[in-house]
Structures are given as structure tokens and as C-alpha cells.
Write a protein that holds these residues in place. Structure first.
Motif: not given
Lengths: 281, 287, 350
Positions: B174-175, B177-180, B206-209, B212
Motif C-alpha cells: 500500500d505504501r 509509490i511506484r517510483c521504480y 498507471i494507477a497507484d492502486r 497495480e
């Protein structure tokens, strides 16, 4: 809030489509709501729009026509099948509901160019945003001097709007030259890069403005050739493209240095481009 | 040891054997960071101690390409710990790095330390003190007791009931942030277009859910199966403190169990889990 | 000077949380972590601005939150509209509805100043972004002054201060037994009526400890440095991840896509979503045909610094960086914007 939400597209209907070149088709859209149609009908040559396939996505394209008083504001765009949105656009059936956002960006200052000779240089699908320029000048033919159209593509099958060349050629005080990069079977016209034919045609820089659109590398070399012919950078106009997601200066995507292609452009004077902090190539 | 590294770096740069030496330095605020040294006169910047835990091999794929079309690939020297050498072995096996374009400065590893001076957990599980491959070795290998990685951390999670395990991972992811950063820091994540970043969102939107995010991490973990050397780079860079190594170590544990103790990067053989067709030796993307 | 006791403040916050959405700093994540880790994020619980149900959930003793306040005004993901099929078979668009009123409690002055930058971009020029505008309008900001500048903070070098009240509606400054309260705006005035503030004479405000100030590069220095090999050298160690962009209170780049999802209940939802994006990503500028005008890592890294300090001031008449220091702390390879700024500022102007 729906009236002012710039991220919300107007709904329209795909009313016509025809092939222009290999992989490229012309799409005609009419907005559904009469009020929105009215509001939208004031676009100018050089401006762009976002075309949505609802559920797939949206992408920016230059207008390929000017509003036509006879046919009503039918929007035309020429679209090359290269990405996932354009693939979906090409697959749309007639009558499909589409989304349109715009008109966006600045435009060619054609009012200011009245009385001048105009040279239009289009490469490949880059010819599409120049078609409204040609249409505008032909519609206001007496307001402009000599019109030179130089049209180029890599191969004959990539030339766009071929069925309109006769009409353009036969307009008063107008000349048109078409060229392809390399010899091709059955092609009897000019062969050579757009810069070569431009040098041969050698339009006079006297009281003239050149308007170019094509791949960035073409814009760069056409600018050099025009310079050799005596055109100053303040006599050269061009239009750039960039990946973008809003078209209104928010998403941050399309900047070249401090210039935003969506908001400060897409139309630029060559003198602006050459002082860009970041290269457009 | 650091004098050996500096002397070697100076020599390599002076005779033009390499364009650049990648090692470690202390930044102006006292933090240890990767250093790229191009001039012989700058080798004094280089340091090596228990704070140098970054895996510098991750920079090699990027440097192993010509800058411009037609230009030659420059040769790079890189400081490599035993764990880093295993990552490099994987890249060599997968033809991502040309052996003759890398000069490997192997270091006898004292083990890395946490910020508070305690040994890093991964180092307490490791008994390799000399890299498996190097062109020159700096330092004297310290004596270490033989240890065997029992994957206790993985077993702890495995022992949880399914619902608790799910809740644990959903809470952690959940935390995200898809910063990769995990992918970017990973030496063996090198696809030119990541499945998670395709324009057409074919696999992941692309969603931050959570779906994904979970999907991205699972895809990444499976693409690392048999390739991950458990260097911990992903977890070390995560700005959200997610224990990403656990996911990869779970798979590494299973691979070791199923494949007769196979550990990535310990031999010249490519991982048994990657199929390579003739002509495909230089992989562009892992699928 | 107005004052509120700690207990009264807690009671007021508890009441607020009943009446509306209350966002406040709160500790998130498992408590048992690795206190000695080199990764600051792994050392313990991190504090985020999240919706809370009362004062008990609020983290009072925090430096800065892991993510800035931006996520509550430009969410990491938001639905712009759903695409539905009307009774006539034609598409109908349903826009995301207005949100309920919110109080954003405990926002740090630098984060509030970050909203000033986002305002300039999202609202300052027509047409305004309606989604952002709604959230701004519906939110009252109650700031919590920093008692000191923390490690990596440099707000005082970019025009801010740890106790600046410029960008909040109400500012609280911790003093003995409670908080000194500055009511800054009319919006703050309206909210403060329910706080039960006391008037206290001669209240002494603490002076926050500041970090050393440094000079910023001039516009000329930025201009002259654009094509410098310096960016390649900083880019050498850059990982091209997006940490710096995503922890930043003023980065605002977004991506827009359509997606179709099927819920576990079998409902099919088609929607257009907007999500954070970063100029550090390799695909950021790739055009449909494959051309990438910013294919090199150093070009992308350079863009971020120029965006903050050169482009945003020119394009939106705002300072692009608030000196919160998050990107400094979070960068795994120690690319330190303060170091970059000072390196450039030391150069001879062209």
C-alpha cells in the motif's frame, strides 16, 4: 463544473474517413452538441486538438482543415497508425462516438502575413497541419502574394492529400512541387530531398515567409537551406510536436527548456527555436 | 586496502586502460555514495569500508553501450564486492556486459555495516569474502565463520496463515509509490521498456492502486527468478521502507530447493529458468 | 497572542474529525523495523499526511512526512471521469464529484508553500484545473511550525522559514503547555471560531534553530551551465528512479490514460485516470513513433533542476522549490540539490 473542465472532451461522431497514404487516414468528426459545435468552430490553422477513443485514450493532433462555412464545422485530422491510441482510431467504425478537446495552442499568424508571398514546405504527415494554411490562403487568395507549395515524402505511397494537388496547383498565382526521397517504380516526378528541390525552386525571400512542418530533422535542414536562400529566421515559421497529456501547460510533459510546446507553441518562429535552451531535435 | 584501490585506479586511468573507475566516495554531507573517477588526479576521492554497500554493477549495463551510434564502447573499471560479483556474473552470462569492457577491481569484503555499526543482516548470512571473479584483488580476505543462509526471514512469513500473509503484503505494498527505485537500482532489471510502463498498459495500468502495485512487484520478482543474487539493492533504496528483498528471497529459496541448490551468479551457466533461443543470446528484455 | 491548550486542541480535533474529513500527520507501517538501517525509510514507522479519526492518531513529534501534502491535492491517482453507455447506446461522461470540506491539520510551512507553486501551475493560468481547484477550495490549512530546521532542510535558502505563516490559514507554534495560534486568513477565521482560543498577553514565541543559508545560482549561471559536462557527471550516479519527483511537494507532472476494470462483483468500469508521472522516467518524452528527445539520463536529471529553478519561475512566476529537503534525504545515491545549487552558484557568471 462541466462547462469549464478543460480535461473533459466534447463528444463527437466519426462522420467520415478515407485513406491518405500508407498507414495514414483522414478522420472527420462532427461534435454532437450544437452549442459545443458552435463554441468549437473557431479554430485556426496551426492549432491542435486531443482526439479520444473513449476507453482507450487520447492523443494530440493538428487540425488538418479550417472550419468550412458550407459544410459546417467538420473537424478533420490526418492520423498515422503508430501508437496504441492511433491504432484504436484507425479501427473505429463510422458513427462511433469519439472525444475531442480543444482547440489548443497558438496558430500561424496568417493575418499578419497578409500581402506577403508564402512558401509552404510539408514533409510526410507533416503536411497535414499545413493543409489548413493552404486552405486559408486559397480562400483569401487576394490577400496574399505568390504561393509556393513544396510537398515531400519518403516514397510516393506516403504523400498525403494527393487528390487535392490539382486544385492547389490550379489556384491563381500558385506553384506546387512534389518530391520523393528516393526513386520508386512508376514515379515520374521529382526525386530528391525537400532541401534539394527547395534549392532548385529557390523562392525569393523578398517579402516572403516560409512555413515548414515535418520531422524535426527536416525542419532543421529546411531552415538551413532557407537561410542560404536569404530567408532570415524571422521569415520562417514551423510547428513542433511533443508528447503531452493536457495541452494547457499543466502536465509538464512537452517542455523544451522553458518553452511549452502546447502553450507557447506548437507554432514557433525559427528565431525562437534556435534560441531554445533545449534542442527540439 | 584503499591505498591498493587508489593505486590501481590511478594506474588504469594513467595508462588509458579504462575511461572511468566506479567506486565509492564520501559526499559533502558525509554520506557514502557511488563515485565516478575519470582523472588520475582524483583517485584520492575513493574510499572503501563497511559503508560501501551499494551494488555498483547496476551502472555497467548503461555504460556498456556506445554513447553515439558507431562509437566504441568505453572500458570501465568497477569496484566489486563478492555479492556484487555474482550480479556481474549474471550480466555476463546474459551478454549484457562485455567482459573485455570491464575491469573488475575485486575487494576482499569485510562485510557491510548498518548506520549504527552493527553488521548488515545479509552479511551475517554470507561467507564469501573474495569475489568469484576479478581482474585484480585488493585487500586481505578476513576470516569468517562458515554460515549457511537458512532463509529464516522468509520462513517467518511463510509460517503465517494465508490471511495474515496477505494482510502483511497488502499493508506493505500500500505504501509503494511506484517510483521504480527498486527496479532502477537492481543490476539484473534492465529491460528497455518495463512491462509496468508500456504506453498501452497491456499488463499494468498507471494507477497507484494495490492491484497495480502488487502486479508490478510480482512481475519483477518472477523475472528475477533464478537471476536475483539477493544483493538487497531493491530494499536498500526503497523510500517507503518496504522489505522487497523478502519477495525475491522467497523465490531464491524455492529455486535453490527445486534446482539442487542453484544460486544465481555462482557459475558461468545462465539460470535454468531462462530459456534462450539461438540468436537471442543478447537479451533485450526478460519475459 | 492567541493560545490553545493541548487538551482543548485535542478535543477540537476530535470534534472536527466527526464533522468533516480531517487530514493530519500520522505514523504508518509496522513498528518493528531496522533502526540501524542505512535506508532512512526502513528505520522505523514513517509519518504521512493521512485521514485520521481523532487527535489520538496524530503524530505530534515528527520532522517531515515521507510524502508531501501534494498527494491530497493532486492525488497519486484520480479518476477524471467515467465513461458509461447511455440508454440510447451513446457514451456518457460522468465527472468526478466535488469533495467534502476538509481540514488539513499539521501541514508544515514548506508543504503549504509547495501548494503556492502548484497553485501557480494548476490555477494561475486559464484554463484552471478543476479537480485541483475543488480540493484547494474545500480545504482549510492548519499549519504546524517546525521547532527547528531538520537535517537536509533548506527552506531558509529559498525564501521560506520553519515558522512561516504565509501559506496556511492558521498556524500553530508549540509553546509551553500548548500552542500559540496565528489566524492568517478569513478561511482560518471561520474555522478558528470553533477552536475556543484564549487571548494570552506576552506569550513568548520560540526561535527555531536554522540551518546555514546558502546563495542560489543566478539566472545567468543557470543559462550558462545548461550544456555543461557537469550534468553528465552528476548523472553518472543517478539511477533514473522517480523518488525525487514523487516525494517533492512541487512536482506536478502527470500521465493520463483510459482503463477498463472489472470489479470483483463483475461490474465493468471504463474511466479516464490521471496519475503521477516523473520527468526522470525513460519513457517520459517518448513519442508514438518512438522518437525520444530526452533519451539520455543526464538530460532528464538536468530537466528536474532547471524546472524548479529556471522554468517554473519563467513560465509560472513562482519559485519552484521550497527547500523541504525530502529529495536530499531520500535519494539513494546522494544526489543533493543543495550541492548542485552551490556548485552552480560558485561558477563565474558568463
Amino acid at each position: 463544473m462541466s462547462e469549464v473542465n478543460p480535461m473533459r472532451p466534447y463528444l463527437g461522431t466519426l462522420v467520415g474517413t478515407k485513406p491518405l497514404a500508407t498507414g495514414i487516414r483522414l478522420f472527420q468528426v462532427e461534435l454532437n452538441d450544437p452549442e459545443e459545435r458552435e463554441k468549437f468552430s473557431v479554430w485556426r490553422p496551426g492549432q491542435f486538438l486531443f482526439f479520444s477513443v473513449l476507453g482507450v485514450g487520447e492523443a494530440p493532433f493538428g487540425f488538418a482543415n479550417i472550419p468550412d462555412p458550407q459544410r459546417g464545422p467538420v473537424i478533420e485530422v490526418a492520423i498515422n497508425k503508430v501508437g496504441h491510441v492511433t491504432r484504436a482510431i484507425h479501427a473505429l467504425p463510422l458513427g462511433a462516438t469519439v472525444g475531442i478537446r480543444g482547440p489548443l495552442g497558438n496558430y500561424f499568424p496568417l493575418e499578419e502575413l497578409k500581402g506577403q508571398n508564402i512558401v509552404v514546405l510539408g514533409g510526410g504527415i507533416g503536411g497535414a497541419p499545413l493543409r489548413p494554411v493552404i486552405q486559408y490562403i486559397l480562400r483569401h487568395r487576394d490577400d496574399y502574394g505568390h504561393l509556393t507549395i513544396i510537398w515531400a515524402a519518403r516514397s510516393p505511397d506516403l504523400l498525403v492529400f494527393t487528390d487535392e494537388y490539382d486544385e492547389w496547383r490550379s489556384a491563381p498565382d500558385t506553384e506546387m512541387h512534389v518530391t520523393i526521397d528516393r526513386p520508386a517504380e512508376g514515379w515520374t516526378g521529382n526525386v530528391g530531398l525537400i532541401t534539394e528541390i527547395l534549392e532548385k525552386v529557390a523562392p525569393s525571400p523578398e517579402n516572403a515567409t516560409a512555413i515548414t512542418c515535418g520531422p524535426p530533422i527536416m525542419i532543421y535542414f529546411v531552415g538551413k537551406t532557407l537561410g542560404k536562400l536569404g530567408f532570415s529566421e524571422d521569415q520562417m515559421l514551423t510547428t513542433l510536436e511533443a508528447r503531452m497529456h493536457c495541452g494547457i501547460g499543466k502536465c509538464g510533459r512537452c517542455n523544451l527548456g522553458e518553452k511549452l510546446v502546447c502553450k507557447d507553441g506548437p507554432v514557433f518562429w525559427q528565431s525562437e527555436i534556435s534560441t531554445f535552451l533545449e534542442s527540439f531535435l | 586496502m584503499i591505498e591498493d584501490i587508489r593505486a590501481l585506479a590511478r594506474e588504469l586511468l594513467e595508462k588509458g586502460a579504462v575511461e572511468c573507475v566506479i567506486g565509492y566516495e564520501v559526499g559533502p554531507t558525509g554520506r557514502v555514495r557511488p563515485a565516478f573517477v575519470y582523472e588520475p588526479g582524483e583517485v584520492e576521492r575513493l574510499i572503501f569500508d563497511g559503508r560501501c554497500d551499494q551494488n555498483l554493477v547496476t551502472y555497467l549495463t548503461r555504460r556498456n553501450k556506445p554513447r553515439k551510434k558507431g562509437e566504441e564502447v568505453p572500458t570501465t573499471a568497477v569496484v566489486v564486492k563478492p555479492c556484487d560479483a555474482r550480479s556481474l556474473r549474471v550480466l555476463l552470462n546474459e551478454h549484457q556486459v562485455q567482459r573485455d569492457k570491464v575491469y573488475i577491481i575485486g575487494v576482499a569484503c569485510p562485510g557491510m555495516q548498518n548506520a549504527d555499526g552493527t553488521p548488515e543482516l545479509r552479511c551475517t548470512r554470507c561467507d564469501q569474502r573474495v569475489p568469484l571473479l576479478y581482474d585484480a584483488l585488493c585487500g586481505e580476505p578476513p576470516e569468517v565463520p562458515t554460515v549457511r543462509d537458512a532463509y529464516e526471514d522468509v520462513q517467518q512469513i511463510e509460517a503465517l496463515p494465508l490471511e495474515e500473509r496477505l494482510a502483511y503484503w497488502l499493508g506493505e505494498l500500500d505504501r509503494c509509490i511506484r517510483c521504480y527505485a527498486c527496479r532502477q537500482a537492481c543490476p539484473t532489471c534492465f529491460c528497455s521498456v518495463c512491462e509496468a510502463e508500456r504506453d498501452d498498459s497491456l499488463w499494468v495500468g498507471i494507477a497507484d492502486r494495490i492491484p497495480e502495485k502488487a502486479f508490478f512487484h510480482i512481475i519483477r520478482a518472477f523475472h528475477q527468478a533464478g537471476r536475483c543474487t539477493e544483493c538487497n539493492a531493491c530494499e536498500a533504496v526503497c523510500p517507503m521502507g518496504i522489505p522487497l528483498s523478502l519477495i525475491n528471497r522467497k523465490i531464491a529459496k524455492d529455486v535453490a530447493q527445486m534446482m539442487g541448490g542453484y544460486r544465481a551468479g555462482e557459475s558461468d551457466e545462465p539460470t535454468p529458468l531462462v530459456t534462450m533461443l539461438t540468436g537471442e543470446e543478447a537479451i533485450d528484455e526478460i519475459h | 497572542m492567541k493560545f490553545i491548550e493541548i487538551r482543548a486542541l485535542h478535543e477540537w480535533l476530535d470534534r472536527l474529525a466527526q464533522e468533516m474529513t480531517l487530514i493530519a500527520p500520522t505514523a504508518v507501517g509496522p513498528q518493528e523495523k531496522a533502526p540501524g538501517s542505512r535506508n532512512p525509510a526502513a528505520q522505523g514507522q514513517q509519518v504521512f499526511y493521512r485521514q485520521v479519526e481523532g487527535a489520538a492518531q496524530i503524530a505530534w513529534d515528527f520532522t517531515r512526512t515521507a510524502l508531501s501534502a501534494r498527494e491530497h491535492f493532486m492525488p497519486k491517482t484520480e479518476t477524471l471521469f467515467t465513461i458509461e453507455t447511455g440508454p440510447d447506446g451513446k457514451a456518457v461522461l460522468h465527472e468526478t464529484k466535488l469533495e467534502q470540506p476538509r481540514v488539513f491539520f499539521g501541514i508544515r510551512p514548506c508543504d503549504a508553500r509547495g501548494l503556492r507553486v502548484l497553485d501557480a501551475v494548476m490555477l494561475g493560468q486559464e484554463p484552471a484545473d478543476v479537480y485541483y481547484a475543488q480540493r484547494r477550495e474545500n480545504t482549510t490549512l492548519v499549519g504546524l511550525a517546525c521547532p527547528q530546521m531538520w537535517e537536509d532542510c533548506f527552506c531558509n535558502s529559498v525564501g521560506g522559514a520553519p515558522d512561516a505563516a504565509d501559506d496556511v490559514d492558521i498556524l500553530l507554534i508549540q509553546v509551553e503547555g500548548g500552542f500559540a495560534v496565528q489566524v492568517v486568513t478569513e478561511k482560518g477565521e471561520r474555522l478558528a471560531t470553533g477552536m475556543g482560543l484564549q487571548e494570552v498577553e506576552g506569550l513568548e514565541l520560540p526561535q527555531p534553530k536554522l540551518n546555514e543559508q546558502f546563495a542560489l545560482p543566478t539566472q545567468q549561471q543557470w543559462l550558462a551551465s545548461f550544456n555543461d559536462v557537469y550534468w553528465q557527471r552528476v548523472g553518472d550516479r543517478c539511477l533514473s528512479c522517480r523518488i525525487c519527483s514523487y516525494v517533492c511537494p512541487t512536482c506536478r507532472c502527470f500521465d493520463v490514460r483510459d482503463e477498463t476494470v472489472v470489479t470483483p462483483q463483475g461490474e465493468r468500469i471504463v474511466r479516464r485516470v490521471r496519475a503521477w508521472d516523473s520527468c526522470q522516467g525513460v519513457n517520459y518524452r517518448v513519442q508514438a513513433g518512438g522518437a525520444n528527445p530526452r533519451a539520455n539520463l543526464e538530460q532528464r536529471l538536468r530537466n528536474r533542476f532547471y524546472c524548479k529553478y529556471y522554468y517554473v519561475p519563467i513560465d509560472y512566476a513562482a519559485d519552484g522549490c521550497v527547500g523541504c529537503g525530502r529529495c536530499v534525504t531520500a535519494c539513494p545515491v546522494n544526489i543533493d540539490i543543495r550541492e548542485v545549487l552551490q556548485d552552480l552558484a560558485r561558477r563565474e557568471p558568463a
